[in-house]
Design an enzyme around this catalytic site. Structure first.
Site, PDB file in Angstrom:
ATOM      1  N   LYS A  15       0.950  -1.155   0.003  1.00 10.82           N
ATOM      2  CA  LYS A  15       0.085   0.028   0.095  1.00 10.82           C
ATOM      3  C   LYS A  15       0.941   1.268   0.152  1.00 10.82           C
ATOM      4  O   LYS A  15       0.581   2.256  -0.599  1.00 10.82           O
ATOM      5  CB  LYS A  15      -0.879   0.171   1.268  1.00 10.82           C
ATOM      6  CG  LYS A  15      -1.882  -0.775   1.411  1.00 10.82           C
ATOM      7  CD  LYS A  15      -2.673  -0.484   2.609  1.00 10.82           C
ATOM      8  CE  LYS A  15      -2.095  -0.374   4.150  1.00 10.82           C
ATOM      9  NZ  LYS A  15      -1.422  -1.541   4.508  1.00 10.82           N
ATOM     10  N   ARG A  90      -8.942   2.547   9.406  1.00 11.55           N
ATOM     11  CA  ARG A  90      -8.483   0.882   9.878  1.00 11.55           C
ATOM     12  C   ARG A  90      -9.624   0.173  10.724  1.00 11.55           C
ATOM     13  O   ARG A  90      -9.626  -1.094  11.238  1.00 11.55           O
ATOM     14  CB  ARG A  90      -7.368   0.909  10.942  1.00 11.55           C
ATOM     15  CG  ARG A  90      -6.248   0.478  10.072  1.00 11.55           C
ATOM     16  CD  ARG A  90      -4.856   0.569  10.918  1.00 11.55           C
ATOM     17  NE  ARG A  90      -3.812  -0.296  10.661  1.00 11.55           N
ATOM     18  CZ  ARG A  90      -2.861   0.306  10.339  1.00 11.55           C
ATOM     19  NH1 ARG A  90      -2.885   1.259   9.570  1.00 11.55           N
ATOM     20  NH2 ARG A  90      -1.608  -0.442  10.164  1.00 11.55           N
ATOM     21  N   ARG A 127      11.409  -6.813   4.733  1.00  9.62           N
ATOM     22  CA  ARG A 127      11.512  -5.209   4.764  1.00  9.62           C
ATOM     23  C   ARG A 127      12.694  -4.567   5.662  1.00  9.62           C
ATOM     24  O   ARG A 127      12.680  -5.093   6.790  1.00  9.62           O
ATOM     25  CB  ARG A 127      10.159  -4.686   5.047  1.00  9.62           C
ATOM     26  CG  ARG A 127       9.842  -3.419   5.064  1.00  9.62           C
ATOM     27  CD  ARG A 127       8.704  -2.923   4.893  1.00  9.62           C
ATOM     28  NE  ARG A 127       7.877  -3.113   6.072  1.00  9.62           N
ATOM     29  CZ  ARG A 127       6.756  -2.739   6.309  1.00  9.62           C
ATOM     30  NH1 ARG A 127       6.164  -2.143   5.196  1.00  9.62           N
ATOM     31  NH2 ARG A 127       5.793  -2.743   7.336  1.00  9.62           N
ATOM     32  N   ARG A 167      12.087  -2.662  10.794  1.00  4.52           N
ATOM     33  CA  ARG A 167      10.946  -1.614  11.650  1.00  4.52           C
ATOM     34  C   ARG A 167      10.991  -2.742  12.921  1.00  4.52           C
ATOM     35  O   ARG A 167      10.754  -4.110  12.900  1.00  4.52           O
ATOM     36  CB  ARG A 167       9.576  -1.649  10.897  1.00  4.52           C
ATOM     37  CG  ARG A 167       9.661  -0.216  10.689  1.00  4.52           C
ATOM     38  CD  ARG A 167       8.274  -0.233   9.723  1.00  4.52           C
ATOM     39  NE  ARG A 167       7.226  -0.583  10.440  1.00  4.52           N
ATOM     40  CZ  ARG A 167       6.068  -0.293   9.932  1.00  4.52           C
ATOM     41  NH1 ARG A 167       5.583   0.333   8.841  1.00  4.52           N
ATOM     42  NH2 ARG A 167       4.894  -0.628  10.460  1.00  4.52           N
ATOM     43  N   ARG A 178      -0.312  -8.468  13.996  1.00  5.52           N
ATOM     44  CA  ARG A 178      -0.917  -7.271  13.273  1.00  5.52           C
ATOM     45  C   ARG A 178      -1.665  -7.848  12.216  1.00  5.52           C
ATOM     46  O   ARG A 178      -2.632  -7.071  11.724  1.00  5.52           O
ATOM     47  CB  ARG A 178       0.330  -6.519  12.427  1.00  5.52           C
ATOM     48  CG  ARG A 178       1.348  -5.574  13.522  1.00  5.52           C
ATOM     49  CD  ARG A 178       2.427  -5.068  12.990  1.00  5.52           C
ATOM     50  NE  ARG A 178       2.451  -4.256  11.765  1.00  5.52           N
ATOM     51  CZ  ARG A 178       3.364  -4.198  10.901  1.00  5.52           C
ATOM     52  NH1 ARG A 178       4.452  -4.905  11.077  1.00  5.52           N
ATOM     53  NH2 ARG A 178       3.294  -3.229   9.883  1.00  5.52           N
TER      54      ARG A 178
END
Ligand code: AMP
Length: 229
Positions: A15, A90, A127, A167, A178
């Site tokens: 996204k 969300r 990532r 992260r 998550r």
């Protein structure tokens, strides 16, 4: 009429990358609530101190708080012609608030990027983000020549180059949490939009370039519907 584009999809669906590209091509800002909150945590502001622990657990910060942040951000002059929302809404409450905030701007266009869970876990674990400017890169991009384009947001990045770090909420356990929270809290947001004529789904398992093209076509066709309506 202003363009209001909501990007939906689980963490790791792409996204953020796609929102940034689309916004750049259309000369409108991306509003990423995750980025706004991470900046607040980084700067040690009152907001940052209030949300740090919640974010570290991978949970959602309160609706009232995040709606207030988005309302304020969307009232800025650069958002008048339109904006791309990444990470908001969300929850169904946030989606209802967005309708109210954008009531005078015309319908919300919503595009969901679909990617299976196992692929999301794989992507998020690979990532890295630049510690300095927050630019995102996956393992493939970090080796490619596109690096300067990805990370040149601060003088330090431009002169020294990116410092890639994971992260803190991209560890496997937190990623799974998550995704669980996404399914539980954000599914109702998809239900909220999916019956609308301005809702589109695209396949996030394609290459980033193919996803970019699919996003452009999805928005164009949703705008067509909006013009006829
Ligand atoms: P993201 O970068 O979008 O994955 O967001 C990182 C974290 O910021 C999330 O795990 C939440 O803790 C918080 N966050 C971001 N956007 C929202 C939102 N719209 N509502 C509640 N919490 C959010």
């Amino acid at each position: 009429m202003a363009l209001t584009l909501v990007m939906l999809g689980p963490p790791g669906a792409g996204k953020g990358t796609q929102a940034e590209r689309f916004a750049r091509e259309h000369g409108i800002p991306t509003v990423s609530t995750g980025d706004i909150l991470r900046e607040a945590v980084h700067s040690g502001s009152e907001l940052g101190r209030a949300v740090k622990a919640v974010m570290e657990r991978g949970e959602l910060v309160g609706d009232d708080l995040i709606i207030g942040i988005v309302r304020e951000r969307l009232s800025q002059p650069d958002a008048i012609a339109g904006f791309v929302l990444d990470g908001f809404p969300r929850t169904a409450t946030q989606a209802g608030a967005l309708d109210e905030i954008t009531a005078a701007r015309g319908p919300v266009i919503c595009v969901e990027i679909q990617v299976p869970d196992e692929e999301l876990v794989r992507r998020l674990r690979a990532r890295r983000v630049c510690e300095d400017c927050g630019a995102n890169a996956d393992a493939f991009e970090r080796q490619a020549d596109s690096l300067p384009e990805l990370c040149q947001n601060t003088d330090r990045c431009r002169s020294i180059g990116p410092k890639w770090v994971a992260r803190s909420d991209d560890s496997e356990a937190i990623v799974r949490e998550r995704l669980k929270i996404y399914r539980r809290d954000t599914r109702p947001v998809i239900d909220f939009y999916s019956a609308r004529p301005t809702f589109r789904r695209i396949d996030g398992m394609q290459t980033p370039e193919q996803v970019r093209e699919a996003l452009g076509s999805a928005v164009a066709s949703a705008l067509g519907v909006r013009r006829q309506g």
